[in-house]
Design an enzyme around this catalytic site. Structure first.
Site, PDB file in Angstrom:
ATOM      1  N   GLY A 134       0.831  -1.199   0.000  1.00  0.00           N
ATOM      2  CA  GLY A 134       0.000   0.000   0.000  1.00  0.00           C
ATOM      3  C   GLY A 134       0.869   1.254   0.000  1.00  0.00           C
ATOM      4  O   GLY A 134       2.058   1.205   0.330  1.00  0.00           O
ATOM      5  N   CYS A 135       0.270   2.379  -0.352  1.00  0.00           N
ATOM      6  CA  CYS A 135       1.043   3.617  -0.481  1.00  0.00           C
ATOM      7  C   CYS A 135       1.459   4.167   0.889  1.00  0.00           C
ATOM      8  O   CYS A 135       2.645   4.435   1.117  1.00  0.00           O
ATOM      9  CB  CYS A 135       0.273   4.656  -1.294  1.00  0.00           C
TER      10      CYS A 135
END
Ligand SMILES: NC(=O)c1ccc[n+]([C@@H]2O[C@H](COP(=O)([O-])OP(=O)(O)OC[C@H]3O[C@@H](n4cnc5c(N)ncnc54)[C@H](OP(=O)(O)O)[C@@H]3O)[C@@H](O)[C@H]2O)c1
Length: 324
Positions: A134-135
């Site tokens: 995920g970012c």
């Protein structure tokens, strides 16, 4: 040249993948699957691609591509793989959170490796399937992994991070509407964000005990980038902290330690993560900046592709920051 397929091509991460792969020296885009735009040019969704490619969105897949990127919302990657079969040789890179946690990492005989090269490079090189991080998880982990490895993350960690509106995907929602987002900042999901699980597993992977992580995510009124700050108790000096981080990142292609405070514009439009350290009293403040769509998503996905196929890690990813 390897052949790549992209699923979810009209979305934000799909668009970034197209932009990178069109300019990649070792990969060619075989198809871009879309549920809503089949038969239309890629520039119908990504207007900057006008004149860059004649490719059209497709309603069909080629099951024998060398690599397929799934740029779909959570749950839809699993559904797509249940409904569409790829050849045994096709490598899969999934950008959703469907396969990131250890409990979900084995699916239909395929083993998904968590695709954070700074943590798992050797496993990524041998992998047939990747769960791309995920970012927020990427930005936060890159600020904490060196401490976790050294066993220096045993006390509470407080993390605050702010993301641009592209982090929420292309679909319009109340909080991505211009009228709401412009001139506005707000937090959401305090202490319960869905990336905490993957962050926790990575930090624990060195076998050292890790303190509780309190994470407050924020929405910013800009379009792309994540600035994450974490602080935790640290007995060493500023110089010792810098030495620890510099050693950890000495051989990594995209993560670099900065002596100066970091800001978003130095990494936006690049696959870089820049890390800054600041010792104050008995705490260490760690700041990381990334582009959520590149190092936080599609850039890291191509970095993983490069490693899986034995290409130079930086191939296709030597991008220029916006800066001004
Ligand atoms: N945005 C970020 O900064 C970021 C960062 C890291 C990870 N991620 C993750 O990456 C994934 C994609 O994110 P995104 O921001 O690109 O999302 P997005 O902009 O919403 O794009 C997703 C695309 O998936 C397609 N789609 C929707 N429902 C589908 C279905 N049932 N079956 C097949 N295709 C479907 C749509 O494209 P078509 O209309 O062309 O079919 C849609 O545009 C998400 O899991 C997200 O959490 C995003």
């Amino acid at each position: 040249m390897i052949k790549a397929g992209i699923i979810g091509g009209s979305g934000y991460t799909g668009g970034e993948l197209i932009r990178i792969l069109l300019n990649h020296p070792n990969a060619t885009i075989d198809f871009v699957f879309s549920t809503t735009r089949a038969g239309k040019p890629l520039s119908s969704a990504h207007s900057d691609l006008l004149g860059q490619t004649d490719l059209l969105f497709s309603s069909e897949i080629n099951p024998n591509v060398d690599v397929v990127f799934l740029c779909l919302g959570h749950g839809n990657s699993t559904k797509f793989l249940e409904e569409n079969t790829f050849g045994d040789q096709t490598k899969i890179i999934d950008l959703s959170n469907d396969f990131r946690l250890k409990n979900n990492a084995i699916w239909s005989g395929k083993s998904f490796v968590y695709g954070l090269p700074e943590l798992n490079k050797a496993s990524i090189q041998k992998a047939g399937a990747i769960a791309n991080p995920g970012c927020f998880a990427t930005a936060i982990q890159l600020g904490l992994l060196p401490l976790a490895k050294a066993g220096l993350l045993q006390n509470e960690v407080h993390t605050n991070a702010i993301t641009g509106s592209t982090g929420a995907g292309v679909s319009l929602s109340a909080t991505s509407h211009f009228s709401w987002r412009n001139n506005n900042v707000s937090w959401y999901k305090p202490f319960t964000h869905q990336h905490l699980g993957e962050i926790g597993e990575s930090l624990a992977s060195y076998g050292n005990s890790v303190g509780k992580l309190y994470f407050l995510p924020n929405r910013g009124n800009f379009t792309r980038g994540i600035l994450a700050t974490s602080y935790t108790s640290f007995d060493g000096t500023q110089e010792e902290a810098e030495q620890l981080f510099e050693q950890f990142y000495a051989k990594t292609s995209f993560t670099h330690v900065s002596k100066d405070p970091v800001h978003l514009k130095q990494v936006v439009n690049t696959n870089q993560c820049h890390v800054h350290l600041h010792k104050h009293d008995d705490v260490l403040l760690i700041t990381t900046v990334i582009d959520n769509l590149l190092k936080g998503a599609s850039g890291q996905a191509v970095q993983n592709m490069n490693l899986m196929f034995g290409f130079e890690e930086q191939e296709g990813l030597q991008l220029k920051a916006g800066v001004f």
